[in-house]
Design an enzyme around this catalytic site. Sequence first.
Site, PDB file in Angstrom:
ATOM      1  N   GLY A 231       0.787  -1.223   0.000  1.00  0.00           N
ATOM      2  CA  GLY A 231       0.000   0.000   0.000  1.00  0.00           C
ATOM      3  C   GLY A 231       0.821   1.276   0.000  1.00  0.00           C
ATOM      4  O   GLY A 231       0.317   2.338   0.386  1.00  0.00           O
ATOM      5  N   GLU A 267       5.161  -6.035   1.568  1.00  0.00           N
ATOM      6  CA  GLU A 267       4.684  -6.636   0.312  1.00  0.00           C
ATOM      7  C   GLU A 267       4.018  -5.591  -0.587  1.00  0.00           C
ATOM      8  O   GLU A 267       2.821  -5.650  -0.836  1.00  0.00           O
ATOM      9  CB  GLU A 267       3.744  -7.815   0.592  1.00  0.00           C
ATOM     10  CG  GLU A 267       2.657  -7.503   1.614  1.00  0.00           C
ATOM     11  CD  GLU A 267       1.739  -8.679   1.927  1.00  0.00           C
ATOM     12  OE1 GLU A 267       2.137  -9.829   1.679  1.00  0.00           O
ATOM     13  OE2 GLU A 267       0.632  -8.421   2.417  1.00  0.00           O
ATOM     14  N   GLY A 269       2.942  -3.683  -4.049  1.00  0.00           N
ATOM     15  CA  GLY A 269       2.629  -4.049  -5.427  1.00  0.00           C
ATOM     16  C   GLY A 269       2.756  -2.827  -6.321  1.00  0.00           C
ATOM     17  O   GLY A 269       3.720  -2.654  -7.070  1.00  0.00           O
ATOM     18  N   ARG A 270       1.779  -1.908  -6.190  1.00  0.00           N
ATOM     19  CA  ARG A 270       1.684  -0.748  -7.072  1.00  0.00           C
ATOM     20  C   ARG A 270       2.991   0.039  -7.175  1.00  0.00           C
ATOM     21  O   ARG A 270       3.454   0.340  -8.280  1.00  0.00           O
ATOM     22  CB  ARG A 270       0.569   0.177  -6.567  1.00  0.00           C
ATOM     23  CG  ARG A 270       0.159   1.256  -7.549  1.00  0.00           C
ATOM     24  CD  ARG A 270      -0.840   2.245  -6.926  1.00  0.00           C
ATOM     25  NE  ARG A 270      -2.023   1.604  -6.391  1.00  0.00           N
ATOM     26  CZ  ARG A 270      -3.158   1.411  -7.063  1.00  0.00           C
ATOM     27  NH1 ARG A 270      -3.264   1.829  -8.306  1.00  0.00           N
ATOM     28  NH2 ARG A 270      -4.187   0.819  -6.494  1.00  0.00           N
ATOM     29  N   CYS A 345     -19.275   2.885 -25.463  1.00  0.00           N
ATOM     30  CA  CYS A 345     -20.476   3.716 -25.546  1.00  0.00           C
ATOM     31  C   CYS A 345     -20.988   4.060 -24.156  1.00  0.00           C
ATOM     32  O   CYS A 345     -22.120   3.727 -23.807  1.00  0.00           O
ATOM     33  CB  CYS A 345     -21.538   2.980 -26.336  1.00  0.00           C
ATOM     34  SG  CYS A 345     -20.917   2.383 -27.912  1.00  0.00           S
ATOM     35  N   TYR A 374      -2.079  -2.426 -11.852  1.00  0.00           N
ATOM     36  CA  TYR A 374      -3.529  -2.272 -11.771  1.00  0.00           C
ATOM     37  C   TYR A 374      -4.074  -1.545 -13.007  1.00  0.00           C
ATOM     38  O   TYR A 374      -4.816  -0.577 -12.890  1.00  0.00           O
ATOM     39  CB  TYR A 374      -3.937  -1.519 -10.504  1.00  0.00           C
ATOM     40  CG  TYR A 374      -3.472  -2.179  -9.219  1.00  0.00           C
ATOM     41  CD1 TYR A 374      -4.093  -3.327  -8.733  1.00  0.00           C
ATOM     42  CD2 TYR A 374      -2.413  -1.645  -8.489  1.00  0.00           C
ATOM     43  CE1 TYR A 374      -3.661  -3.928  -7.564  1.00  0.00           C
ATOM     44  CE2 TYR A 374      -1.980  -2.245  -7.313  1.00  0.00           C
ATOM     45  CZ  TYR A 374      -2.612  -3.385  -6.848  1.00  0.00           C
ATOM     46  OH  TYR A 374      -2.187  -3.974  -5.687  1.00  0.00           O
TER      47      TYR A 374
HETATM   48  C1  LIG Z   1      -3.143  -5.689  -2.722  1.00  0.00           C
HETATM   49  C2  LIG Z   1      -2.344  -6.143  -1.571  1.00  0.00           C
HETATM   50  C3  LIG Z   1      -1.013  -5.738  -1.446  1.00  0.00           C
HETATM   51  C4  LIG Z   1      -0.355  -4.757  -2.379  1.00  0.00           C
HETATM   52  O1  LIG Z   1      -0.956  -3.512  -2.270  1.00  0.00           O
HETATM   53  P1  LIG Z   1      -0.348  -2.267  -3.109  1.00  0.00           P
HETATM   54  O2  LIG Z   1      -1.274  -1.144  -2.825  1.00  0.00           O
HETATM   55  O3  LIG Z   1      -0.353  -2.689  -4.536  1.00  0.00           O
HETATM   56  O4  LIG Z   1       1.030  -2.043  -2.625  1.00  0.00           O
HETATM   57  C5  LIG Z   1      -0.284  -6.262  -0.409  1.00  0.00           C
HETATM   58  N1  LIG Z   1      -0.849  -7.136   0.479  1.00  0.00           N
HETATM   59  C6  LIG Z   1      -2.133  -7.525   0.379  1.00  0.00           C
HETATM   60  C7  LIG Z   1      -2.690  -8.463   1.375  1.00  0.00           C
HETATM   61  C8  LIG Z   1      -2.927  -7.044  -0.632  1.00  0.00           C
HETATM   62  O5  LIG Z   1      -4.208  -7.412  -0.712  1.00  0.00           O
END
Ligand SMILES: *Cc1c(COP(=O)(O)O)cnc(C)c1O
Length: 395
Positions: A231, A267, A269-270, A345, A374
């Site tokens: 996050g 962990e 992601g984005r 549309c 995403y």
């Molecule tokens: C989606 C998610 C992440 C990654 O979140 P980002 O906002 O992409 O960094 C990490 N841990 C869990 C459990 C998630 O559901």
Amino acid sequence: MITPRAAAHVTALPAGELPAYVYDLTALDEHARAVRAALPAEVELHYAAKANPAPDILRALAPHVTGYEVSSGGELAHVREAVPGLPLAFGGPGKTEAELRLALELGVERLHVESEHELRLLAALADELPGTAPVDVLLRVNLPVGDGDLGGAALAMGGRPSPFGLDPRRAEACVPLLRGRRLRLRGIHAHLASGLDAPAQLAVAGRITAWAREFGDRHGLGPMEVNVGGGMAVDYARPHTRFDWAAYGRGLRELAGRHPGVTLRIEPGRAMTVHAGWYVTEVLDLKHSHGEAFAVLRGGTHHMRTPAAKGHDHPFTVLPTEEWDRPWPRPAALDEPVTLSGQLCTPKDTLAARVPVAELRVGDRVAFAMAGAYAWNISHHEFLMHPAPTFHFLR
Ligand SMILES: *Cc1c(COP(=O)(O)O)cnc(C)c1O
């Protein structure tokens, strides 16, 4: 906003290949290396595969990550195949019996348990397994966080009633369920929000770790793992900026120092992949309607739902093309706000609304930045049956 390598590729791309997703794997490698370098060596870094699970992306990250976080049986099988041998943590709500079985068969390194029911199911399945190795479990806990802590979060998964993780009181009830089973409680997992800047992330990580330490001490758990989640914020309004990994790394070093015997894991992601991808397309039509300019692009939110999902104007760069061989004037917007829409549309198919441009003409190319996470994988590809984009992974 677009790397020279990606821009050169996009400019040379035949029109027939548009729309296109273009990923700069060298830029991704450099970014991931910098993230890793900013973190204390003892902090483990998992990449949350759901942000972008393309095999080329997973493999480009492999030298820099400890492992991957997966959130379904599909991701589990896919990531295991794309990057065999690297540790996986399997989380997410509503794991089915079949998914848990798959996780046990594939020997997933960590299971993030989301409820007592899931824990009982997992324990029963583990009993059926041949062999003796226990299954390593983290309890995902929906911890209360200070009111201010999640204030700026784009998406809150915890700290309030939610389907994610265990209520802290129910986490207590899990400890006796683990005794005498083929499960080993390794620690605590919490992913409470997406879109937190470094100070907010550190405040949340501090609370999670303190709670986990107290929980572990009370139950005599010994050395613990604490996964403080992902996050990390990215700013779509300021595509040149990055999450402050240096400040975050310093804060984590300090946090680790306060909690000897705890293994910290994150962990994201984005914030790992978002800057390494572009969605590139061309202007098919340009018109003025009731005084406002609209550019209709090839493709749209069925390829990149991100701006519709997040309700923002997606950042873009105009890549002008000079060819115009029609015998009529080239439709253009000049020095005015333009709304960039797609071919669907529905008025929801808007990628950016009323954004000032110096010049935009039919046939010009537009590269949307921050499309590395995403983007394609969260989009409704089948709606209206337009062709899929092409994909380019640049080294
Ligand atoms: C989606 C998610 C992440 C990654 O979140 P980002 O906002 O992409 O960094 C990490 N841990 C869990 C459990 C998630 O559901």
